[in-house]
Write an enzyme that holds these catalytic residues in place. Structure first.
Site, PDB file in Angstrom:
ATOM      1  N   SER A  26     -23.766  35.810 -38.993  1.00 13.53           N
ATOM      2  CA  SER A  26     -24.578  34.519 -39.015  1.00 13.53           C
ATOM      3  C   SER A  26     -26.268  34.683 -39.028  1.00 13.53           C
ATOM      4  O   SER A  26     -26.856  34.063 -39.741  1.00 13.53           O
ATOM      5  CB  SER A  26     -24.265  33.612 -37.755  1.00 13.53           C
ATOM      6  OG  SER A  26     -22.794  33.260 -37.782  1.00 13.53           O
ATOM      7  N   ARG A  30     -28.541  34.367 -42.620  1.00 17.42           N
ATOM      8  CA  ARG A  30     -29.844  33.362 -42.373  1.00 17.42           C
ATOM      9  C   ARG A  30     -30.952  34.208 -42.524  1.00 17.42           C
ATOM     10  O   ARG A  30     -31.992  33.662 -42.967  1.00 17.42           O
ATOM     11  CB  ARG A  30     -29.654  32.700 -41.024  1.00 17.42           C
ATOM     12  CG  ARG A  30     -28.615  31.508 -41.012  1.00 17.42           C
ATOM     13  CD  ARG A  30     -28.419  31.228 -39.315  1.00 17.42           C
ATOM     14  NE  ARG A  30     -27.536  29.947 -39.216  1.00 17.42           N
ATOM     15  CZ  ARG A  30     -26.331  29.974 -39.446  1.00 17.42           C
ATOM     16  NH1 ARG A  30     -25.694  31.292 -39.874  1.00 17.42           N
ATOM     17  NH2 ARG A  30     -25.511  28.928 -39.449  1.00 17.42           N
ATOM     18  N   GLY A 104     -18.280  31.396 -46.217  1.00 18.97           N
ATOM     19  CA  GLY A 104     -18.830  30.007 -46.164  1.00 18.97           C
ATOM     20  C   GLY A 104     -20.394  29.899 -46.176  1.00 18.97           C
ATOM     21  O   GLY A 104     -20.867  29.121 -46.662  1.00 18.97           O
ATOM     22  N   SER A 178     -18.088  20.575 -41.605  1.00 22.63           N
ATOM     23  CA  SER A 178     -18.698  21.864 -41.514  1.00 22.63           C
ATOM     24  C   SER A 178     -20.494  21.869 -41.110  1.00 22.63           C
ATOM     25  O   SER A 178     -21.055  21.063 -41.864  1.00 22.63           O
ATOM     26  CB  SER A 178     -18.754  22.931 -42.890  1.00 22.63           C
ATOM     27  OG  SER A 178     -19.371  23.998 -42.789  1.00 22.63           O
ATOM     28  N   SER A 179     -20.609  22.730 -40.083  1.00 23.95           N
ATOM     29  CA  SER A 179     -22.197  22.498 -39.813  1.00 23.95           C
ATOM     30  C   SER A 179     -22.812  23.384 -40.715  1.00 23.95           C
ATOM     31  O   SER A 179     -24.321  23.015 -40.832  1.00 23.95           O
ATOM     32  CB  SER A 179     -22.333  23.422 -38.258  1.00 23.95           C
ATOM     33  OG  SER A 179     -21.950  24.692 -38.544  1.00 23.95           O
ATOM     34  N   GLN A 180     -22.366  24.200 -41.465  1.00 22.37           N
ATOM     35  CA  GLN A 180     -23.074  24.767 -42.657  1.00 22.37           C
ATOM     36  C   GLN A 180     -23.746  23.871 -43.558  1.00 22.37           C
ATOM     37  O   GLN A 180     -24.609  24.201 -44.112  1.00 22.37           O
ATOM     38  CB  GLN A 180     -22.104  25.766 -43.261  1.00 22.37           C
ATOM     39  CG  GLN A 180     -21.749  26.949 -42.405  1.00 22.37           C
ATOM     40  CD  GLN A 180     -20.934  27.856 -42.922  1.00 22.37           C
ATOM     41  OE1 GLN A 180     -20.383  27.580 -44.185  1.00 22.37           O
ATOM     42  NE2 GLN A 180     -20.656  28.855 -42.299  1.00 22.37           N
ATOM     43  N   GLU A 326     -14.839  29.560 -34.129  1.00 22.86           N
ATOM     44  CA  GLU A 326     -14.307  30.757 -34.559  1.00 22.86           C
ATOM     45  C   GLU A 326     -13.782  31.540 -33.619  1.00 22.86           C
ATOM     46  O   GLU A 326     -13.187  32.692 -34.103  1.00 22.86           O
ATOM     47  CB  GLU A 326     -15.656  31.323 -35.217  1.00 22.86           C
ATOM     48  CG  GLU A 326     -16.490  31.536 -34.138  1.00 22.86           C
ATOM     49  CD  GLU A 326     -18.078  32.101 -34.746  1.00 22.86           C
ATOM     50  OE1 GLU A 326     -18.729  32.796 -34.267  1.00 22.86           O
ATOM     51  OE2 GLU A 326     -18.470  31.371 -35.751  1.00 22.86           O
ATOM     52  N   HIS A 353     -11.219  26.436 -43.051  1.00 25.27           N
ATOM     53  CA  HIS A 353     -11.697  27.613 -42.923  1.00 25.27           C
ATOM     54  C   HIS A 353     -11.304  28.667 -44.011  1.00 25.27           C
ATOM     55  O   HIS A 353     -10.853  28.228 -45.014  1.00 25.27           O
ATOM     56  CB  HIS A 353     -11.907  28.183 -41.695  1.00 25.27           C
ATOM     57  CG  HIS A 353     -12.786  27.567 -40.724  1.00 25.27           C
ATOM     58  ND1 HIS A 353     -13.820  28.699 -39.942  1.00 25.27           N
ATOM     59  CD2 HIS A 353     -13.288  26.528 -40.378  1.00 25.27           C
ATOM     60  CE1 HIS A 353     -14.815  27.765 -39.419  1.00 25.27           C
ATOM     61  NE2 HIS A 353     -14.625  26.480 -39.701  1.00 25.27           N
TER      62      HIS A 353
END
Length: 444
Positions: A26, A30, A104, A178-180, A326, A353
């Protein structure tokens, strides 16, 4: 096609090991996006080298970003001194082709960036990527002025027709799956002419710690961000337009990937230390400390990292995993070996997912003799004596590590396609073997 089966090792004694966990996926992905959008070169140190991070790096390279991989063997700590120097493109380029695999972060984070390219960027990926939610990103980008051709599918494959810039502004979206979706727009939003204001009009956003991670990393890059947890408006995030600074980022170990290793301490009544565990972090995996303590273990910080010790008993748990979904597969595996029933809830979004994780866990544990039932938003797990058998992974890395945990206590578990762990945890089979039988030179 013949299944490739990995015999999960059985623990014959309490584990006692120290483990180095690779860098956070993650944080790595980013950091790569932010460095690619910066106004000057930057460094990403101790990055995760895995399929997901390689897909991100290759996608950025396709858009003209320079990523130079270097190794400094004199540096200590996890990652062995590896570093990636990221050289922004100035103007992201098209036409380009990007493979999102089944990652993702890649499938959500790169289309908003591709809207800034000077030509079309075509995205494709694994068959499962066609089934995963992408509508939040597609519809939001269109509302912000981007042209996207997805054949009306609301998913992959798709083409973003970049024009070199994007107006940006305010957008409403349903981020409940999804927070994404939120992180994706935040990461590129500072480069949009008007910045971006994101309003979630759906249900509760899952995995909120991941948005907090995005916000904190943006601020480190010099971006002004307003977020709900800082006293801002509920379910609203704002990014002010402006330049991003090239930074020198050191990637923390991926704490979620510590889940199976600490689970081994619980299951065997042993002790596992994970090196370089941060005392303060936005990673959801930090919640393992409290969750596993409730299930019968204890932890303490040492000079080397975080030490977790099992008590020899595993207790069932009732826990809301909405923010840390997760972690669910390995927690479910531990719960299947507990002395009482568990209820894991708040995780309906896991059906979307890498695979439908709730259905997969229920089927595979039940096929070994377990008693797991799906609820509307989670799992009920009633421990039963388990037997050996094939544990299918559905090309999901976390399902594979969950199977390995059960195999510690259940002889004859054979894990189908354990290689899928390379998505975020390269060399997992060897790390697992070393956990049970540490090399003589370990810790030297």
């Amino acid at each position: 096609m013949t299944e490739t089966l990995w015999p999960a090792p059985v623990a014959t004694a309490a584990v006692d090991a120290t483990v180095t966990i690779p860098g956070s996926k993650s944080v790595t992905n980013r950091a790569l996006v932010l460095a690619a959008l910066a106004s000057e070169p930057g460094w990403v140190r101790r990055p995760l080298r895995s399929r997901d991070s390689q897909l991100m790096a290759d996608g950025l390279r396709a858009l003209g970003v320079g990523i130079e991989e270097q190794v400094n063997n004199s540096s200590g700590g996890s990652g062995g001194g590896e570093a990636w120097r990221v050289i922004p493109a100035g103007q992201l380029r098209g036409p380009a082709q990007v493979d999102v695999g089944n990652a993702g972060t890649v499938m959500r984070f790169l289309p908003p960036l591709a809207a800034l390219a000077d030509g079309p960027v075509h995205f494709d990926g694994d068959p499962r990527s066609y089934e995963r939610p992408q509508h939040g990103v597609i519809e939001s980008l269109r509302a912000l002025g981007a042209r996207i051709d997805d054949g009306g599918r609301g998913g992959f494959p798709l083409t973003v027709h970049g024009t070199g810039a994007l107006d940006g502004g305010t957008v409403e979206l349903d981020a409940s799956s999804s927070s994404q979706f939120v992180s994706a727009l935040l990461l590129s939003g500072a480069r949009y002419n008007q910045g971006v204001e994101i309003r979630n009009i759906g249900g509760p956003v899952p995995s909120l710690p991941h948005i907090r991670m995005t916000v904190d990393m943006l601020r480190l890059a010099g971006v002004q961000v307003d977020a709900p947890e800082d006293g801002g408006e509920k379910d609203v995030w704002r990014v002010t337009p402006g330049a991003l600074l090239g930074r020198d980022i050191v990637v923390e170990p991926d704490l979620s990937n510590a889940a199976p290793f600490f689970a081994a301490a619980l299951v065997t009544g042993g002790r596992v230390t994970v090196r370089d565990w941060p005392r303060h972090t936005t990673q959801p995996g930090d919640a393992l400390r409290g969750i596993y303590a409730q299930m019968g273990g204890s932890h303490r910080f040492t000079d080397e990292g975080l030490e977790f010790t099992g008590s020899g008993r595993i207790h069932g748990i009732e826990v809301d995993l909405h923010d840390v979904g997760e972690l669910t597969p390995v927690i479910a595996a531990v719960a299947a070996l507990a002395d009482s029933e568990s209820h894991l809830y708040g995780i309906a979004h896991l059906r979307l997912h890498e695979t439908d994780r709730l259905a997969a866990l229920a089927k595979e544990i039940n096929d070994l003799g377990g008693d797991v039932s799906e609820t509307e938003d989670g799992l009920r797990i009633r421990p039963r004596p388990l037997k050996g058998g094939v544990f299918h992974t559905y090309e999901d890395h976390r399902i594979a590590t969950a199977a390995a945990v059960i195999g510690l206590a259940v002889p004859g578990v054979q894990v189908e396609n354990v290689a899928t762990t390379a998505k975020t945890l390269p060399d997992f089979p060897q790390m697992w073997a070393d956990l049970l039988d540490p090399p003589a030179a370990a810790g030297v």
